[in-house]
Design a protein around this motif. Structure first.
Motif, short mmCIF file in Angstrom:
data_model
loop_
_atom_site.label_atom_id
_atom_site.label_comp_id
_atom_site.label_asym_id
_atom_site.label_seq_id
_atom_site.Cartn_x
_atom_site.Cartn_y
_atom_site.Cartn_z
N SER A 238 0.80 -1.23 0.00
CA SER A 238 0.00 0.00 0.00
C SER A 238 0.83 1.28 0.00
CB SER A 238 -0.93 0.02 1.22
OG SER A 238 -0.17 -0.07 2.42
N ASP A 239 2.00 1.29 0.66
CA ASP A 239 2.76 2.54 0.78
C ASP A 239 4.26 2.22 0.87
OD1 ASP A 239 3.89 4.98 1.41
OD2 ASP A 239 2.23 5.60 2.68
N PRO A 240 4.97 2.24 -0.27
CA PRO A 240 6.40 1.90 -0.25
C PRO A 240 7.25 2.87 0.57
CG PRO A 240 5.75 2.75 -2.40
CD PRO A 240 4.48 2.53 -1.63
N HIS A 241 6.79 4.13 0.68
CA HIS A 241 7.55 5.11 1.46
C HIS A 241 7.50 4.76 2.95
CE1 HIS A 241 8.24 7.70 -1.99
NE2 HIS A 241 6.95 7.64 -2.28
N GLU A 242 6.32 4.41 3.44
CA GLU A 242 6.19 4.00 4.84
C GLU A 242 6.96 2.68 5.07
OE1 GLU A 242 4.45 5.39 7.70
OE2 GLU A 242 4.92 7.05 6.36
N MET A 243 6.91 1.83 4.08
CA MET A 243 7.65 0.57 4.18
C MET A 243 9.14 0.85 4.38
SD MET A 243 8.01 -2.47 1.37
CE MET A 243 8.79 -4.03 1.82
N GLN A 244 9.67 1.76 3.58
CA GLN A 244 11.09 2.10 3.67
C GLN A 244 11.42 2.78 4.99
OE1 GLN A 244 13.82 4.89 0.93
NE2 GLN A 244 13.08 3.04 -0.10
N LYS A 245 10.52 3.64 5.45
CA LYS A 245 10.76 4.37 6.70
C LYS A 245 10.91 3.41 7.88
CE LYS A 245 7.44 6.44 9.01
NZ LYS A 245 6.35 7.39 9.37
N PHE A 246 9.99 2.47 8.03
CA PHE A 246 10.05 1.55 9.17
C PHE A 246 11.19 0.54 9.03
CE2 PHE A 246 5.84 3.21 10.04
CZ PHE A 246 5.84 3.26 11.43
N ALA A 247 11.55 0.21 7.79
CA ALA A 247 12.70 -0.67 7.58
C ALA A 247 13.98 0.02 8.03
CB ALA A 247 12.80 -1.08 6.11
N ASN A 248 14.08 1.32 7.78
CA ASN A 248 15.25 2.08 8.24
C ASN A 248 15.31 2.16 9.76
OD1 ASN A 248 16.87 2.97 5.96
ND2 ASN A 248 15.08 4.14 5.30
N PHE A 249 14.12 2.30 10.40
CA PHE A 249 14.08 2.26 11.87
C PHE A 249 14.61 0.92 12.38
CE2 PHE A 249 10.22 5.36 11.94
CZ PHE A 249 11.10 6.44 11.82
N ALA A 250 14.13 -0.16 11.74
CA ALA A 250 14.54 -1.51 12.14
C ALA A 250 16.04 -1.71 11.94
CB ALA A 250 13.76 -2.56 11.36
N LEU A 251 16.57 -1.19 10.83
CA LEU A 251 18.00 -1.33 10.56
C LEU A 251 18.83 -0.62 11.63
CD1 LEU A 251 20.30 -2.24 8.71
CD2 LEU A 251 19.98 -0.13 7.39
N LYS A 252 18.41 0.58 11.99
CA LYS A 252 19.13 1.35 13.01
C LYS A 252 19.15 0.61 14.34
CE LYS A 252 19.25 5.95 15.13
NZ LYS A 252 18.58 7.29 15.18
N ASN A 253 18.01 0.07 14.75
CA ASN A 253 17.93 -0.65 16.02
C ASN A 253 18.68 -1.98 15.98
OD1 ASN A 253 16.46 1.17 17.60
ND2 ASN A 253 14.51 0.51 16.70
N SER A 254 18.62 -2.66 14.84
CA SER A 254 19.30 -3.96 14.74
C SER A 254 20.81 -3.79 14.84
CB SER A 254 18.93 -4.66 13.43
OG SER A 254 19.40 -3.94 12.31
N LEU A 255 21.33 -2.68 14.32
CA LEU A 255 22.77 -2.41 14.44
C LEU A 255 23.15 -2.11 15.89
CD1 LEU A 255 23.27 -0.24 11.22
CD2 LEU A 255 24.17 -2.54 11.62
N LYS A 256 22.22 -1.45 16.59
CA LYS A 256 22.48 -1.13 18.00
C LYS A 256 22.57 -2.38 18.86
CE LYS A 256 20.43 3.51 18.41
NZ LYS A 256 19.34 4.29 19.06
N ASN A 257 21.62 -3.31 18.65
CA ASN A 257 21.59 -4.51 19.51
C ASN A 257 22.22 -5.73 18.85
OD1 ASN A 257 19.67 -5.46 17.68
ND2 ASN A 257 17.95 -4.79 18.94
N ASN A 258 22.91 -5.50 17.71
CA ASN A 258 23.64 -6.56 17.00
C ASN A 258 22.74 -7.76 16.69
OD1 ASN A 258 25.97 -7.58 15.78
ND2 ASN A 258 26.53 -8.76 17.60
#
Length: 638
Positions: A53-73
């Motif tokens: 439905s919304d590729p922009h929102e998809m990308q936004k939350f994926a970037n949030f997840a990427l940032k957090n996953s790098l923090k907690n390895n």
């Protein structure tokens, strides 16, 4: 023309197929979650929920997840975040950025060194998504490599649902490189998994329908289009539905129902716009331009052709650019603007030349890619054997005699494999420099490779011997302008036997030589092979049932008469099968043979005859094709 198929877009590989309500529910849970590991996982799930439905929102939350996953390895969520960013970029038409993200995802997964089912499926999803990005860029060799790797993982895991989806994508690639037979094979395989309520069924049905439409089998085409429409009602997919509407537009154009065609193309435009799919819209605009042109509404046709051309330039779609330039030239010609008509015609010629270079490179890369893949699998197997031998060696020290015998046997097998590998590599190098059909050469090499991998050394050596004999004869003949007729017959015999294997005994053949022909009668080197190849590919191969090819050599006065006769579909039917293809394969070998005949006629100062006729019975039914070559009678000089 190159037909576009609805690829199973990113939903094919997603772990969930949520719509906005699911995203809203996950957002509520996210607000109440404090644990960073759970937060990261939820952000990836929300990203996946937005993909339809919304590729922009998809990308936004994926970037949030990427940032957090790098923090907690968290490597697993990091790989998924890269996947989701890549998927959103595909939807938005940013293909290179998508490939970069999938490469990062694959790198993270490989670093885990984990053979568990979940990790393998994660890797297969990344490979399938990357294959899709390459396919959208017309980089079919790379796309096929990724999809075949993903397919093997799904086969190993027994995941029939994802296997059917990846088979659909492989079918898309084979269709894009003009291998319609393999494309239909993979589409039908994907379409057979109906019992699992598989969303791939609707997409594959649309693809199958388009192949049948291309073959002018409109009844079957409409049947599969209707099946696809029902499937999308159960499993919504805006991208797939948009492509189905495009296909229905093509169908109604073929039925001369332009109003119905425009109705479905307008629906396609809305479906693609709902997910900002610029690739699909560019195709829809071009189809609308063609419909309006057929209605002689040149202003509307010009409007949509310009839109399609603009998008195809932004997305780097060379084939669409070529088609748009050709249509624009025709539009301006009808409008009386000869200057712009000529300008777009020149642009069309440039795009056509560029596309031909791309396709030639893709075919070469595709052949190399598949061979290298099989070769790498064999090398991995050899490497695994060596590791196992190291473990066994310690035990063999205690039992010297048995150990020595075992080591000798294993070493002998290894040397045989190395020898076969070396010969295969040599044949691959030679094949790239020969003007043989690359499909024929590759199929021979792939069959040999398969024998080796299955430890069928005897069969491999037998097959390799026959293939090497043909290659040796070909290379020997290339040094001579003429050879004894028996050598030509020997080469044709080898070639036809190998082609029988390639086409699964699709035809039989017979070669006759009149007894009054002397053994030292000369014939131009490899002159008949292109015509025999044509009889196979365009004569007996498309025929229903088994075919037959007859080659005859006779002598009349001062001429050598060579005839090649097949009971295939005939000249007119063969042309009909290929008439819709803009980039129809043009046999360079046949063109060279024609020039050789012209040169021979000038050198000998004698008439050289070439007759091609379609054989028919008394009531006009096609019985096949007959090619007759009349050559000056010459003899080999000692």
């Amino acid at each position: 023309m190159k037909l576009l198929y609805s690829i199973i877009l990113i939903a094919s590989f997603a772990t969930i197929s949520a719509q906005n309500p699911a995203a809203d529910s996950l957002l509520l849970i996210l607000k109440q979650t404090k644990n960073i590991h759970s937060t990261t996982k939820l952000q990836n799930q929300i990203s996946e929920a937005y993909q339809s439905s919304d590729p922009h929102e998809m990308q936004k939350f994926a970037n949030f997840a990427l940032k957090n996953s790098l923090k907690n390895n968290d490597k697993i969520q990091q790989a998924k975040a890269h996947q989701n960013i890549g998927i959103s970029n595909i939807i938005l038409g940013n293909y290179q950025q998508a490939v970069d993200q999938f490469n990062l995802s694959e790198k993270v997964i490989v670093s885990l060194n984990d053979d568990s089912k979940n990790v393998k499926e994660l890797l297969a999803k990344t490979l399938g998504s990357k294959g899709l990005a390459f396919s959208e860029q017309n980089r079919y060799a790379k796309a096929l490599d990724c999809d075949l790797r993903a397919m093997r993982i799904y086969e190993e895991l027994g995941n029939r649902l994802q296997l059917s989806k990846i088979c659909n994508n492989i079918g898309v690639i084979y269709n894009s490189i003009d291998d319609e037979k393999k494309a239909l094979q993979y589409f039908l395989k994907a379409n057979q998994q109906k019992e699992e309520n598989n969303p791939a069924v609707a997409v594959s049905a649309s693809n199958i329908g388009l192949i049948y439409l291309n073959q002018n089998d409109k009844i079957k085409a409409k049947k599969y289009f209707d099946e696809s429409l029902i499937g999308f009602e159960t499993n919504p997919n805006p991208r797939g539905l948009g492509e189905l509407y495009n296909n229905l537009g093509r169908y109604y154009v073929s039925e001369n129902q332009s109003d119905k065609a425009k109705e479905y193309l307008m629906k396609a435009e809305k479906a693609f716009e709902s997910i900002e799919d610029q690739f699909g819209i560019s195709d829809t605009f071009f189809l609308l331009a063609e419909v309006y042109f057929g209605e002689k509404n040149f202003d509307k046709s010009l409007e949509f052709a310009d839109k399609s051309l603009e998008l195809s330039k932004e997305l780097d779609l060379p084939e669409t650019r070529m088609k748009c330039e050709k249509l624009l030239s025709e539009i301006y010609d009808q409008k009386g603007n000869q200057q712009l008509a000529l300008l777009h015609l020149k642009n069309y010629d440039l795009e056509k030349d560029n596309l031909e270079k791309i396709k030639n490179e893709q075919k070469r890369l595709n052949t190399e890619l598949n061979f290298q893949y099989e070769k790498s699998q064999l090398e991995k197997r050899d490497s695994a054997e060596q590791d196992r031998l190291k473990l066994i060696l310690g035990f063999l020290i205690l039992i010297v005699i048995l150990g020595s015998l075992f080591f000798y046997q294993r070493n002998k097998e290894k040397q045989q494999k190395i020898l076969l590998q070396k010969q295969l590599a040599e044949f691959e190098h030679k094949a790239l420099h020969l003007q043989m059909n690359p499909h024929f050469v590759f199929n021979c090499l792939a069959a040999i490779s398969s024998f080796i991998m299955q430890n069928g050394k005897a069969d491999a050596m037998k097959y390799l011997s026959k293939f090497s004999k043909l290659m040796r004869l070909t290379l020997e003949f290339s040094k001579e302008s003429a050879i004894p007729i028996d050598k030509e017959i020997e080469a044709l015999q080898n070639y036809l036997e190998l082609e029988q294997l390639r086409f699964n005994q699709k035809f039989d053949f017979k070669i006759n030589k009149d007894s009054d022909i002397e053994d030292d009668t000369a014939i131009p080197t490899l002159l008949l092979q292109p015509y025999v190849e044509n009889a196979i590919i365009h004569g007996v191969a498309p025929k229903e049932g088994k075919g037959f090819i007859k080659i005859n050599f006779s002598q009349k006065d001062d001429q050598l008469i060579c005839t090649i006769e097949d009971d295939g579909v005939g000249i007119e039917s063969s042309k009909e099968l290929k008439k819709d293809s803009v980039n129809a394969h043009k046999s360079m070998a046949l063109e060279i043979s024609k020039k050789r005949l012209e040169t021979l006629e000038k050198i000998e100062n004698k008439k050289v005859g070439l007759e091609i006729e379609e054989l028919k019975d008394a009531i006009g039914k096609t019985l096949g094709t007959k090619i007759t070559l009349k050559l000056p009678l010459n003899f080999i000089k000692n």
